[in-house]
Scaffold this motif. Structure first.
Motif, mmCIF file in Angstrom:
data_model
loop_
_atom_site.group_PDB
_atom_site.id
_atom_site.type_symbol
_atom_site.label_atom_id
_atom_site.label_comp_id
_atom_site.label_asym_id
_atom_site.label_seq_id
_atom_site.Cartn_x
_atom_site.Cartn_y
_atom_site.Cartn_z
ATOM 1 N N ALA A 114 50.421 48.495 25.769
ATOM 2 C CA ALA A 114 49.218 48.014 25.083
ATOM 3 C C ALA A 114 48.024 47.938 26.028
ATOM 4 C CB ALA A 114 49.502 46.646 24.462
ATOM 5 N N ILE A 115 48.251 47.439 27.219
ATOM 6 C CA ILE A 115 47.160 47.307 28.195
ATOM 7 C C ILE A 115 46.658 48.687 28.637
ATOM 8 C CG2 ILE A 115 46.654 46.591 30.564
ATOM 9 C CD1 ILE A 115 48.389 44.139 30.043
ATOM 10 N N MET A 121 40.540 52.804 26.516
ATOM 11 C CA MET A 121 39.478 52.696 25.523
ATOM 12 C C MET A 121 38.208 52.112 26.167
ATOM 13 S SD MET A 121 39.288 50.305 22.135
ATOM 14 C CE MET A 121 39.072 48.857 23.195
ATOM 15 N N TYR A 122 38.389 51.034 26.934
ATOM 16 C CA TYR A 122 37.242 50.424 27.606
ATOM 17 C C TYR A 122 36.637 51.375 28.624
ATOM 18 C CZ TYR A 122 37.216 45.636 25.830
ATOM 19 O OH TYR A 122 37.056 44.522 25.044
ATOM 20 N N ASN A 123 37.485 52.090 29.359
ATOM 21 C CA ASN A 123 36.981 52.990 30.392
ATOM 22 C C ASN A 123 36.242 54.179 29.780
ATOM 23 O OD1 ASN A 123 37.219 53.126 33.445
ATOM 24 N ND2 ASN A 123 37.739 55.241 32.888
ATOM 25 N N TYR A 124 36.630 54.556 28.572
ATOM 26 C CA TYR A 124 35.933 55.636 27.872
ATOM 27 C C TYR A 124 34.520 55.190 27.474
ATOM 28 C CZ TYR A 124 34.740 58.980 24.206
ATOM 29 O OH TYR A 124 34.091 59.919 23.431
ATOM 30 N N LEU A 125 34.416 53.916 27.056
ATOM 31 C CA LEU A 125 33.112 53.381 26.647
ATOM 32 C C LEU A 125 32.253 53.016 27.853
ATOM 33 C CD1 LEU A 125 34.275 51.054 23.720
ATOM 34 C CD2 LEU A 125 33.176 53.303 23.524
ATOM 35 N N TYR A 126 32.904 52.475 28.887
ATOM 36 C CA TYR A 126 32.175 52.011 30.077
ATOM 37 C C TYR A 126 32.892 52.552 31.313
ATOM 38 C CZ TYR A 126 31.169 48.602 26.390
ATOM 39 O OH TYR A 126 30.877 48.002 25.194
ATOM 40 N N GLU A 127 32.490 53.701 31.742
ATOM 41 C CA GLU A 127 33.192 54.374 32.838
ATOM 42 C C GLU A 127 33.181 53.527 34.111
ATOM 43 O OE1 GLU A 127 33.140 58.664 35.204
ATOM 44 O OE2 GLU A 127 31.701 58.244 33.598
ATOM 45 N N GLY A 128 34.362 53.326 34.663
ATOM 46 C CA GLY A 128 34.513 52.559 35.890
ATOM 47 C C GLY A 128 34.785 51.085 35.680
ATOM 48 N N PHE A 131 38.359 49.647 36.991
ATOM 49 C CA PHE A 131 38.448 49.361 38.427
ATOM 50 C C PHE A 131 37.812 48.019 38.749
ATOM 51 C CE2 PHE A 131 36.402 49.492 42.620
ATOM 52 C CZ PHE A 131 37.523 49.641 43.432
ATOM 53 N N GLN A 132 36.670 47.737 38.156
ATOM 54 C CA GLN A 132 35.999 46.469 38.398
ATOM 55 C C GLN A 132 36.829 45.294 37.879
ATOM 56 O OE1 GLN A 132 31.899 46.346 37.181
ATOM 57 N NE2 GLN A 132 31.503 48.460 37.787
ATOM 58 N N ALA A 133 37.466 45.485 36.723
ATOM 59 C CA ALA A 133 38.290 44.409 36.155
ATOM 60 C C ALA A 133 39.523 44.146 37.019
ATOM 61 C CB ALA A 133 38.707 44.764 34.732
ATOM 62 N N LEU A 251 38.023 41.947 31.857
ATOM 63 C CA LEU A 251 37.632 43.250 31.308
ATOM 64 C C LEU A 251 36.620 43.067 30.181
ATOM 65 C CD1 LEU A 251 38.305 46.339 31.418
ATOM 66 C CD2 LEU A 251 39.963 45.890 29.599
ATOM 67 N N ARG A 252 36.891 42.142 29.290
ATOM 68 C CA ARG A 252 35.976 41.897 28.177
ATOM 69 C C ARG A 252 34.634 41.337 28.675
ATOM 70 N NH1 ARG A 252 36.297 41.052 22.672
ATOM 71 N NH2 ARG A 252 38.557 41.319 22.691
ATOM 72 N N PHE A 253 34.703 40.405 29.613
ATOM 73 C CA PHE A 253 33.476 39.774 30.099
ATOM 74 C C PHE A 253 32.562 40.783 30.788
ATOM 75 C CE2 PHE A 253 31.128 37.283 33.359
ATOM 76 C CZ PHE A 253 30.414 36.461 32.496
ATOM 77 N N ILE A 254 33.147 41.659 31.611
ATOM 78 C CA ILE A 254 32.338 42.662 32.305
ATOM 79 C C ILE A 254 31.688 43.609 31.307
ATOM 80 C CG2 ILE A 254 32.417 44.611 33.915
ATOM 81 C CD1 ILE A 254 34.619 43.189 35.425
ATOM 82 N N SER A 255 32.396 43.898 30.209
ATOM 83 C CA SER A 255 31.853 44.842 29.226
ATOM 84 C C SER A 255 30.557 44.339 28.603
ATOM 85 C CB SER A 255 32.889 45.105 28.131
ATOM 86 O OG SER A 255 33.059 43.965 27.288
ATOM 87 N N TYR A 256 30.354 43.025 28.565
ATOM 88 C CA TYR A 256 29.128 42.480 27.997
ATOM 89 C C TYR A 256 27.888 42.863 28.814
ATOM 90 C CZ TYR A 256 32.202 39.440 25.205
ATOM 91 O OH TYR A 256 33.151 38.961 24.330
ATOM 92 N N PHE A 257 28.095 43.088 30.088
ATOM 93 C CA PHE A 257 26.958 43.336 30.977
ATOM 94 C C PHE A 257 27.011 44.717 31.623
ATOM 95 C CE2 PHE A 257 28.202 38.872 30.985
ATOM 96 C CZ PHE A 257 27.046 38.274 30.492
ATOM 97 N N PHE A 258 27.940 45.536 31.177
ATOM 98 C CA PHE A 258 28.087 46.856 31.796
ATOM 99 C C PHE A 258 26.954 47.763 31.374
ATOM 100 C CE2 PHE A 258 31.214 48.991 34.380
ATOM 101 C CZ PHE A 258 30.851 50.317 34.287
ATOM 102 N N ASN A 259 26.425 48.493 32.349
ATOM 103 C CA ASN A 259 25.300 49.390 32.097
ATOM 104 C C ASN A 259 25.759 50.830 32.299
ATOM 105 O OD1 ASN A 259 22.874 50.624 31.728
ATOM 106 N ND2 ASN A 259 21.845 49.687 33.500
ATOM 107 N N ASN A 260 25.734 51.598 31.231
ATOM 108 C CA ASN A 260 26.150 53.004 31.314
ATOM 109 C C ASN A 260 24.993 53.936 31.652
ATOM 110 O OD1 ASN A 260 28.896 53.332 31.047
ATOM 111 N ND2 ASN A 260 28.869 53.215 28.814
ATOM 112 N N ASP A 261 23.785 53.389 31.741
ATOM 113 C CA ASP A 261 22.620 54.227 31.974
ATOM 114 C C ASP A 261 22.569 54.693 33.440
ATOM 115 O OD1 ASP A 261 21.963 53.808 29.371
ATOM 116 O OD2 ASP A 261 20.663 52.061 29.806
#
Length: 261
Positions: A114-115, A121-128, A131-133, A251-261
């Motif tokens: 599951a993990i 899925m998260y890495n596809y949306l927010y590359e990298g 590793f940070q998580a 992982l979820r918390f970092i996704s709130y502030f992840f910048n893909n730009d």
């Protein structure tokens, strides 16, 4: 009068069936073949090294399962049943305090799948982000271990009750949020990219750290009490559950502030 000594009673029975002789030849042969002394099974007490080894095995199994799920590109059709199986196995181990390695490693495999799917899925949306998580989880683990080892803070009975109660409350809130989200987009906002979601995620990360403190304390108390070595599996399971909790929340918390730009 019949003797209360079981050996003497057995001799008497053989005397009655031994064709007029005191003891039958078969009985003498059985006595000759039997070992003269059967030592009791010795149970070795648990050590820190036992927990470390079992922890590496349990967590390593989870990581390998996650990597396999990632590499095989498994989807939710596999991840969802695996998560349910892992949850059931985890509840069985937790409530029965089971030390069965098969149940604990089964949990690691199921939740690892599951993990692996969630991480990809998260890495596809927010590359990298994965590793940070992972790095954040390692830092949190090292920090909590340092706090405990340096005796900056040690869990008290009241603190333990608070953490357990908070854990049940958190699970209840997440379940309620999911139910409300069926009827209202975003539910209660606990899992959304909003101030409420940020605060809730921080609280969940702190709760995961508190559970790690309880795990370290349980391990130390178990070693001091001399519990059997088999309980190292249960201690390793507790550490794995806490680390999984921490990783997913970070992982979820970092996704709130992840910048893909």
């Amino acid at each position: 009068m019949q003797s209360r000594n079981p050996v003497l009673s057995k001799l008497g029975r053989n005397n009655q069936s031994g064709a007029g002789y005191g003891v039958s030849p078969q009985y003498l042969q059985d006595m000759y073949n039997a070992p003269s002394y059967a030592p009791p099974t010795a149970t070795r007490p648990m050590t820190i090294d036992d927990v470390v080894v079992r922890g590496f095995i349990t967590l390593g199994t989870l990581v390998v399962a996650a990597a396999a799920a990632w590499y095989l590109n498994l989807g939710w059709g596999v991840a969802a049943p695996a998560a349910i199986v892992g949850l059931v196995l985890g509840l069985i181990v937790s409530f029965r305090q089971s030390t069965n390695p098969a149940l604990i490693l089964g949990y690691s495999v199921a939740y690892g799948i599951a993990i692996g799917v969630i991480s990809k899925m998260y890495n596809y949306l927010y590359e990298g982000i994965v590793f940070q998580a992972v790095l954040g989880t390692m830092v949190a683990f090292a920090g909590v271990l340092a706090v405990y080892a340096l005796k900056v803070f040690r869990p008290t009975p009241k603190f333990t009750k608070f953490v357990v109660a908070a854990g049940f409350a958190a699970v209840g809130l997440m379940l309620l949020n999911w139910i409300v989200s069926i009827f209202t987009h975003g539910g209660l906002g606990l899992r959304s990219d909003s101030p409420i979601g940020w605060i809730f995620s921080v609280a969940m990360i702190l709760l995961g750290c508190f559970f790690l403190l309880l795990d370290f304390d349980s391990i130390e108390q178990g070693v001091r009490a001399g519990v059997p070595e088999k309980y190292s599996w249960l201690m390793a399971f507790g550490l794995t559950v806490s680390l999984v909790w921490l990783y997913l929340e970070i992982l979820r918390f970092i996704s709130y502030f992840f910048n893909n730009d």
